[in-house]
Design an enzyme around this catalytic site. Sequence first.
Site, PDB file in Angstrom:
ATOM      1  N   SER A 101       0.794  -1.329  -0.114  1.00 61.63           N
ATOM      2  CA  SER A 101      -0.051   0.075  -0.040  1.00 61.63           C
ATOM      3  C   SER A 101       0.996   1.210  -0.010  1.00 61.63           C
ATOM      4  CB  SER A 101      -1.106  -0.132   1.174  1.00 61.63           C
ATOM      5  OG  SER A 101      -1.849   0.869   1.294  1.00 61.63           O
TER       6      SER A 101
ATOM      7  N   ASP B 294      -8.865  -3.179  -6.233  1.00 63.51           N
ATOM      8  CA  ASP B 294      -8.717  -3.899  -5.193  1.00 63.51           C
ATOM      9  C   ASP B 294      -9.780  -3.358  -3.841  1.00 63.51           C
ATOM     10  OD1 ASP B 294      -7.408  -2.015  -3.927  1.00 63.51           O
ATOM     11  OD2 ASP B 294      -5.433  -3.278  -3.608  1.00 63.51           O
TER      12      ASP B 294
ATOM     13  N   HIS C  22      -7.625  -5.357  -0.443  1.00 63.20           N
ATOM     14  CA  HIS C  22      -6.368  -4.630  -0.408  1.00 63.20           C
ATOM     15  C   HIS C  22      -5.665  -5.137   0.848  1.00 63.20           C
ATOM     16  CE1 HIS C  22      -3.722  -1.309  -0.849  1.00 63.20           C
ATOM     17  NE2 HIS C  22      -3.907  -0.856   0.414  1.00 63.20           N
TER      18      HIS C  22
END
Length: 679
Positions: free
Chosen positions: A250, A581, A634
Site C-alpha cells: 500500500s 482491489d 487490499h
Amino acid sequence: MASILRFRKLCFVEPVKCYESFETNERKVCKDEDGVVVLEKKRRRKQSKEWRCVDWCCWMIGCMCTTWWLLLVLYHSLPLTLPGFQVPESPGIKLKKEGLTALHPVVLVPGIVTGGLELWEGRPCTEGLFRKRLWGGGFSEIFKRPLCWLEHISLDNETGLDPPGIRVRAVPGLVAADYFTPGYFVWAVLIENLARIGYEGKNLHMTAYDWRLSFQNTEVRDQALSRLKSKIELMFVTNGYKKVVVVPHSMGVLYFLHFLKWVEAPPPLGGGGGSGWCAKHIKSIINIGPAFLGVPKAVSGILSAEGKDVAFARAMTPGVIDPDMLGFQAPLEHIMRVSRTWDSIVSLIPKGGETIWGNLDWSPEEGHICDPTKKKYLHGSSGDRSESTNATDGKLGFGRDADVRYGRIISFGKATSQLSSSKLQVFDPKELSHGRTRPKHSSSCGEVWTEYDEMSRDNIKAVAENKAYTVKSFIDLIRIVAPKLMNRAETHFSHGIAENLDDPMYSHYKYWSNPLETKLPDAPNMEIHCLYGVGLPTERSYVYKLSPSYRCNSIPFRIDHSADGNDGGCLRSGVYFVDGDESVPVLSAGFMCAKGWRGKTRFNPSGSPTYIREYKHKAPANLLEGRGLESGAHVDILGNVALIEDIMRIAAGVTGEELGGDKIYSDILKMSERISLEL
C-alpha cells in the site's frame, strides 16, 4: 387464636378475601373474614417501553457482535478436517516439500494505518498507558477516553510532528503489523508461511515507522530511514552477502520509493550510500497493492472525511448520520480534525494530474463496465501481453459506452458529473482568496476545528455551484479548504509530472516518493514486481452536494448518497467505481510496471525489469475460509495463497521470468496505451 389462623393461612396458602380494604402508595391493606389485617405489596404494571432508533441500533450491533464471537469460537473449536471439507495445504508446507528453503533476507514494509503505535509520553489522562498501544490493538481506549485518545493520536497542526508533551512511537519488530486487531491478520499469514521454509528474526525484518508522518520526517524525528539502511546492510552481510527482497504494501511502496532515493543521496538530506547502494543490496522489490499514483479515497477523506462506507450507510439509513439525528456527524468532524494533522495522507492524493487521471471529458477507464454479469475475465496472460486487451467481446471491464466521465473526480450534483464540459463553470481559486475569515477557536465552536470556519458561506457555495473538479483542480481546491494541511505537506510531497528529471530541483526530497518525478536507481538487475488484486469495485470519483447544516465547524460538503446510476451501473450512492482491489484502482497499482518503468525509460534509465502479477478476487467459499484464500481485497490479499507462494519463490531465488512473467486479468495495458506520457 389469631396466631393459629395465621399459621393455617401460611400452610394452606389460601387466597385472601378482602371485606374491607384501602390502598397506600406501596401496599394494599385489607381485613379478611376473621378480621385479620393482611398487607399486600401493590403490584405495579410494567409499562412497555417504546424502542427508539438508538435502542434498535444497539440491539442490532449487539446481535452482530455476539454472532461474530460465537462463530469465532466455533471456528477455533472445530476439528481441522470435516466431512466434505478439506483444509488446503498452506504454501509454506507445500513449498517446503518441494525443497524450497530460505535464501534471500526479506524486509516487510507496512502501509498506512496497519502499523501499531504505542505511547511513550502523554497527558495525565493517559495514566497507566505507558508503552501500551494506542493504535493497532484492542482499541479499548477509544471507548474509555475518546477525547484523550484523539488528542494523542493527532500530530501538531503547525509542525506535523509531536504536540508538546506527547510522544507516540511505532511499535518495533514483527509484532508491529502482524495483526491489526486480535483475530484480524495483516502480515501474520505471510510471516508464518515464510517461517515454514526457514525464515526467522535474523533474515526476516518488519520496518517500523510512524505512518502518520511525512516520509522525510520519519528520519528527522526517529531516524527510521537510517535504521532501515543499517538493517538491510546487516542482513546482507550476516546472510552470506545475499541481496535483500523488500516487500512493501500500500502506502509502504511510496515510503520505500522515497527510501531508494534517500539512501543514495548525499547527506545531510540523504543517507550517503552512493549510486551503487541499491544495486549491491537489493534483489527484488515486491510491491503489494501499490498506490504508486495515489488513491481517490484520499480525495474524499480530505474533503469530507468520507468514503463509500459512509455513503452506503447514509443510503441505507437516511438521516442517521446527519447532524440533527443521534449526533453521528460529530465523529466525522473529529476524524477530519485528526487525519488532517497526518502529512502522510497527502502522499496518497492522485499523482500525474489530468495526463494520468483524465480531464473533464476523458479518462483512461472510459467505457468501464461495472455489471459483473456483463463482463468476464480472460485467463491471465504469462509473458504474452497481447492476450490481455479488453473490449465487450468477453474481455474484462470495457465496453463501447463512454457515459461516465471519471476524470471529474469531484462533481457537485449528478447532473454536473454528466454535463458537457462547455456548460460547467471553471473553478478559479483567486476568486475565493479574499473571502476568508479568521480561525474560530472560541468555546462556542467547541474543540473540533475542521478549517471550514475559515471560509465564508458564500465561498463555500461558490466552490460547489455547478462545479466539477479534475485531479489538477482538486489540488487547487484543497489549498483553499485545508490550507494548514497543504502548507505543511506540500513541502514534503509533489503530485506532478517531471519535464526534465535531470533538473537539479528534483534532487529535493519532496519529489522522491512520486514515481513520475524521480528516477529509479541505477540497478539493472533489481527486479520490480507489482502484485495486486482485481475484480472488486473500487472508488474512482464522487458526486457531492452541500450539507444542509450551518452548525459551527460542521463539514459543509458530503457525498450525495441519493445519486445512483442504472441497475448494475458504476454509480452507487454517490460513488463511481472502477476495477481494483477496493482501495487502489488498477490504474494506480499497475501503470508504472505496465508502462512508466517498462524497459528503459526516463523514469527507469537502467532498465530494471518489471512484472505485473494480478490476482482475481474470489470470495470465501465457506465460513472456515475466514477472509478468503483467494481474496484480492487490499489487505486480505496478504492471505492469498497464490500471492504468498509467489513471494516465497522470489525470496528463495526465483526470477520474474522463471515465475512466469506477467499474469494480467485487467485492462491495465489498454489503459496505459491511452495515456500519453513522454517516456
